[in-house]
Design a protein around this motif. Sequence first.
Motif, PDB file in Angstrom:
ATOM      1  N   TRP A 166       5.958 -11.252  13.815  1.00 23.63           N
ATOM      2  CA  TRP A 166       6.064  -9.954  13.140  1.00 23.63           C
ATOM      3  C   TRP A 166       4.736  -9.489  12.554  1.00 23.63           C
ATOM      4  CZ3 TRP A 166       4.932 -11.224   8.145  1.00 23.63           C
ATOM      5  CH2 TRP A 166       5.310 -12.480   7.679  1.00 23.63           C
ATOM      6  N   GLU A 167       3.847 -10.405  12.206  1.00 16.13           N
ATOM      7  CA  GLU A 167       2.523 -10.005  11.704  1.00 16.13           C
ATOM      8  C   GLU A 167       1.752  -9.266  12.802  1.00 16.13           C
ATOM      9  OE1 GLU A 167      -0.658 -10.058   8.761  1.00 16.13           O
ATOM     10  OE2 GLU A 167       1.178 -11.216   8.510  1.00 16.13           O
ATOM     11  N   GLU A 168       1.849  -9.785  14.002  1.00 18.82           N
ATOM     12  CA  GLU A 168       1.197  -9.149  15.151  1.00 18.82           C
ATOM     13  C   GLU A 168       1.842  -7.805  15.482  1.00 18.82           C
ATOM     14  OE1 GLU A 168       1.044 -10.008  19.974  1.00 18.82           O
ATOM     15  OE2 GLU A 168       1.349 -11.677  18.577  1.00 18.82           O
ATOM     16  N   ARG A 174      -1.207  -2.493   8.084  1.00 21.93           N
ATOM     17  CA  ARG A 174       0.014  -1.810   7.669  1.00 21.93           C
ATOM     18  C   ARG A 174       0.815  -2.684   6.715  1.00 21.93           C
ATOM     19  NH1 ARG A 174       3.617  -0.887  11.839  1.00 21.93           N
ATOM     20  NH2 ARG A 174       4.380   1.072  10.972  1.00 21.93           N
ATOM     21  N   LEU A 175       0.833  -3.988   6.975  1.00 22.86           N
ATOM     22  CA  LEU A 175       1.556  -4.891   6.091  1.00 22.86           C
ATOM     23  C   LEU A 175       0.894  -4.976   4.726  1.00 22.86           C
ATOM     24  CD1 LEU A 175       2.548  -7.764   8.546  1.00 22.86           C
ATOM     25  CD2 LEU A 175       3.979  -5.928   7.629  1.00 22.86           C
ATOM     26  N   ASP A 176      -0.423  -4.978   4.682  1.00 22.46           N
ATOM     27  CA  ASP A 176      -1.128  -4.976   3.390  1.00 22.46           C
ATOM     28  C   ASP A 176      -0.698  -3.772   2.556  1.00 22.46           C
ATOM     29  OD1 ASP A 176      -2.515  -7.229   4.167  1.00 22.46           O
ATOM     30  OD2 ASP A 176      -4.350  -6.155   4.719  1.00 22.46           O
ATOM     31  N   ALA A 330       7.030 -10.829   4.749  1.00 24.17           N
ATOM     32  CA  ALA A 330       8.042 -10.824   5.803  1.00 24.17           C
ATOM     33  C   ALA A 330       9.000  -9.651   5.622  1.00 24.17           C
ATOM     34  CB  ALA A 330       8.809 -12.144   5.804  1.00 24.17           C
ATOM     35  N   LEU A 331       9.411  -9.393   4.383  1.00 31.87           N
ATOM     36  CA  LEU A 331      10.285  -8.255   4.104  1.00 31.87           C
ATOM     37  C   LEU A 331       9.571  -6.942   4.421  1.00 31.87           C
ATOM     38  CD1 LEU A 331      12.894  -7.025   3.020  1.00 31.87           C
ATOM     39  CD2 LEU A 331      11.931  -7.232   0.702  1.00 31.87           C
ATOM     40  N   ALA A 332       8.300  -6.850   4.063  1.00 29.27           N
ATOM     41  CA  ALA A 332       7.524  -5.643   4.355  1.00 29.27           C
ATOM     42  C   ALA A 332       7.488  -5.379   5.860  1.00 29.27           C
ATOM     43  CB  ALA A 332       6.102  -5.782   3.814  1.00 29.27           C
TER      44      ALA A 332
END
Length: 424
Positions: A166-168, A174-176, A330-332
């Motif tokens: 999911w990080e990829e 965007r996750l930051d 992970a939730l983000a």
Amino acid sequence: MTSHSNDKQLACTLAAGEKQKTWFAGLRREVFEGGQPYAIVNADTPHDLFHVLGVPVVTNQWWAAVVAAKRLSEEYLDAMNAQGYNENLCKYCSIGLATSKVDLGERAPWGGLPKPALLCARLTCDCSQRIFQQWADQTGAPFFPLEAPGTSVLPANWWELSRDRWEELCEPRRLDFAVDELKQLITVLEGIGGRRFDADELRVFLQRVNEQEEQFEVVRQLIATAPKCPVRVTEQITNVMSTQWHRGSEWALSHARRFREEVQARVDAGIAVCPTERKRLMWIGAGLWHNTAFYNAFEESHGAVFVWSMYLPFGPDWYIRYGLDDPLRALASRVVTMNEVLHNAPYAPAWIVREAQANRIDGAVVLMPRGSRPSAAGTLFITTALEAAGIPTLLIEADMVDPRGWNGPAVHAQMTQWLEERVG
């Protein structure tokens, strides 16, 4: 337009409906009598944070569906139009605002919504910010908007990445950004609920969500591989969504298991929704909440059974997040692209074609609600992809919660012609 039996064939369906009614009645009592704060939120917001921080939520789309099922949406929407609101405003989002602006007294569904402590929505379309800000102004509650940062990564096979990579899939930048927003939301919720955020508590919560979705994964496979469909799409939706609104709770996990066990028992016993099933259909779009009887209206006449909607398979493919060392991140990753994978190309067309093939679908009925931009924006891409894959599609222009544009006889004739001339 009759069906083989009553529209609730599973015991757990009745239990799920009763859970929602008793939960909402208890929430109203706690809010009015005990001063318990709660929030009104959109479906694609991080409900998990609200739950672990002790702030109950009412989901805007669920509430709109309740209003439509109670046959009250037409009255609310007519009153909104009389107040000057645009006829083409997204009904799915605005009907909740209507229930706060238009007083139907004792006829308000389930007694009506009490005043919230917070409203929260993700800004995935043009109307969200204006509708929720007006709703906040109407109730006197603050509004916490969540941004929808654009993506530069558009893998059509997103379901192969979402659980472990999911990080990829969602991109570090965007996750930051999303994590920073969730931290701000946590601060607000700590002030409302009186609890301190605990990352370990969130991790355990998300692990339970994973277990819940794994139960739905089994059900999904049972339905896809059974000789004939063992559970109506309406009952799939009731059991899945009542559980999703309470996801991460012990009740939700227990009910997901109960649902899986009951479907397994039906498959083992060779029980089918429609013993004369000949044509397997999928429904593209949100539920037709003002007329759910439509889904089983062609079983006896044409052996046509709706076996698929997005509600069951989307949970396993999008909610599951493995690798919870940083549970907030992970939730983000679940929140940051949630609507996009359901509606936008290339995400949605590729996923829906894959699901159609896995479920041996003979034809797809596609809902086109013109006022709901996220739901309507990718519809033609999805339709084109299905047709290219050899799956006949029928496009119905109608709204999920507004019955005013629904012409029952015309749609029935349209469906009949399509089933007889193009499907199977």
